[in-house]
Enzyme design. Structure first.
Site, short mmCIF file in Angstrom:
data_model
loop_
_atom_site.label_atom_id
_atom_site.label_comp_id
_atom_site.label_asym_id
_atom_site.label_seq_id
_atom_site.Cartn_x
_atom_site.Cartn_y
_atom_site.Cartn_z
N LYS A 74 10.83 41.85 59.16
CA LYS A 74 11.16 41.02 58.01
C LYS A 74 11.82 39.71 58.45
O LYS A 74 11.42 38.62 58.01
CB LYS A 74 12.09 41.80 57.06
CG LYS A 74 11.46 43.06 56.49
CD LYS A 74 12.38 43.77 55.53
CE LYS A 74 13.59 44.39 56.19
NZ LYS A 74 13.23 45.48 57.12
N THR A 75 12.82 39.82 59.32
CA THR A 75 13.50 38.63 59.82
C THR A 75 12.55 37.78 60.66
O THR A 75 12.58 36.54 60.60
CB THR A 75 14.73 39.03 60.65
OG1 THR A 75 15.61 39.81 59.84
CG2 THR A 75 15.48 37.80 61.15
N ASP A 119 19.62 37.79 54.58
CA ASP A 119 19.28 39.14 55.02
C ASP A 119 20.12 40.16 54.24
O ASP A 119 21.24 39.85 53.82
CB ASP A 119 19.54 39.27 56.53
CG ASP A 119 18.83 40.47 57.14
OD1 ASP A 119 17.99 41.08 56.45
OD2 ASP A 119 19.11 40.80 58.31
N THR A 168 16.31 46.29 52.96
CA THR A 168 15.78 47.62 53.24
C THR A 168 15.84 48.51 51.99
O THR A 168 15.29 49.61 51.99
CB THR A 168 16.60 48.31 54.36
OG1 THR A 168 17.99 48.28 54.00
CG2 THR A 168 16.43 47.56 55.68
N ARG A 228 10.56 47.22 66.74
CA ARG A 228 11.89 47.13 67.34
C ARG A 228 12.16 48.32 68.26
O ARG A 228 12.70 48.17 69.35
CB ARG A 228 12.96 47.06 66.24
CG ARG A 228 14.39 46.90 66.79
CD ARG A 228 15.40 46.90 65.66
NE ARG A 228 15.21 45.76 64.78
CZ ARG A 228 15.74 45.67 63.57
NH1 ARG A 228 16.45 46.68 63.08
NH2 ARG A 228 15.55 44.60 62.83
#
Length: 347
Positions: A74-75, A119, A168, A228
């Site tokens: 997302k980031t 965020d 999230t 990740r």
């Protein structure tokens, strides 16, 4: 002889030059071009159209919300949008904006066309959310000065900007705020193993890591369908191979991840403990989340956001109206025989 000024300039240039050690390279794992971003094809196709149309009109892109489990990019998408559009991006987070003044400070410091990325936006205070509504919709910021009968409202005009947000837990964002993301709300999906392998190969090239045949596949099988996690496993396997003077092959990866307590399908010790608790203490369930958390001495949010998504994705546990139930796959993974009344528990 060089002057002190020249020496100072030379020193500054040397200091500004990025080093080529692994700590620097780790920051470069984030893609900087659409072609380097693997997966999420539907989202990328939609964003290309949205950004391309905005560029042709000469206007900032509309506000966009990304949501999904942690570690899916997302980031990264937010940074990629900023780089592709050539816009300046200001980054903050929901917990960092504690009062209206914090948000006002951020918004009034934006230049025309800037991108504001928030965020974990679901953690914004509801009072602050209400200040965001006119800022996102009409480009104005309403500030109340004073208290009581003498209080007055000042309306500030904001430059045209784009707000990107990530979360999230999209259900915790109020409906009025969600509706103001006029550019779209996009859910990031888990990656496939071939996509994870491609990400690992790219990361290995950037890190200067030479992988032998089978290493990428061994990591991808255990990476929980998450980039990740894949990059984390790659770096830990790299360290293990380096210290033990080994090639980074399939066997080395398996040994390195076994040392971390990660099994052949990517379950870590806390995942297995959750499955074992369901099987041994609660006879496979159904059992509520709060009861499981108490039995594991763990936070409910940790189980719900970190353990459960992958365990459900793998089919090891199932959610039912009465609680969590260990599935036949879960019993098989633990090497246990499923009870005969399992189907009744799943109803």
């Amino acid at each position: 002889m060089s002057s002190p000024k020249n020496k100072m300039e030379k020193t500054e240039k040397t200091a500004a030059k990025p080093s080529h050690d692994n700590s620097y390279l780790d920051t470069e794992l984030r893609p900087s071009r659409w072609d380097d971003y693997v997966g999420q094809k539907s989202i990328k196709d939609n964003l290309r159209i949205l950004l391309g149309a905005a560029a042709e009109r000469g206007t900032p892109p509309e506000h966009i919300l990304f949501y999904g489990p942690p570690g899916l990019g997302k980031t990264t998408l937010a940074h990629l949008i900023a780089k592709e559009t050539g816009r300046q991006m200001k980054v903050t987070s929901g917990p960092a904006i504690e009062k209206v003044g914090d948000l006002a400070s951020v918004l009034t410091n934006l230049a025309p066309g800037d991108i504001l990325f928030i965020d974990e936006i679901h953690r914004l205070n509801k009072t602050i959310e209400e200040v965001l509504y006119p800022a996102m919709e009409s480009g104005t910021l309403d500030i109340i000065i004073g208290k009581g009968p003498s209080a007055r409202t000042i309306q500030l005009e904001l430059p045209a900007f784009t707000m990107l947000a990530a979360t999230t837990r999209v259900a915790m964002i109020s409906s009025p705020l969600r509706s103001r993301f006029s550019g779209g709300t996009f859910r990031l999906e888990f990656y496939t193993e071939p996509e994870i392998e491609e990400i690992i190969k790219r990361s290995a090239r950037i890190l200067g890591v030479k992988t032998a045949k089978g290493a990428e596949k061994a990591i991808a099988k255990r990476a929980r369908f998450t980039p990740r996690t894949a990059n984390y496993f790659l770096k830990r396997a790299r360290d293990y191979a380096q210290v033990n003077k080994r090639d980074l092959d399939e066997q080395t990866v398996e040994e390195a991840l076994e040392l971390l307590g990660v099994d052949h399908v990517g379950l870590n010790p806390s995942d297995r403990k959750l499955l074992e608790t369901l099987a041994d203490k609660f006879n496979g369930g159904p059992v509520g989340l709060g009861t499981i958390a108490a039995a594991l001495s763990e936070e409910e949010a940790t189980i719900e956001e970190f353990n459960e998504p992958y365990l459900i994705q793998m089919g090891f546990i199932e959610r039912t109206p009465r609680g969590r139930v260990l599935s036949a796959n879960g019993y098989a993974h633990l090497g246990k025989k499923a009870p005969k009344n399992l189907q009744e528990k799943l109803l």
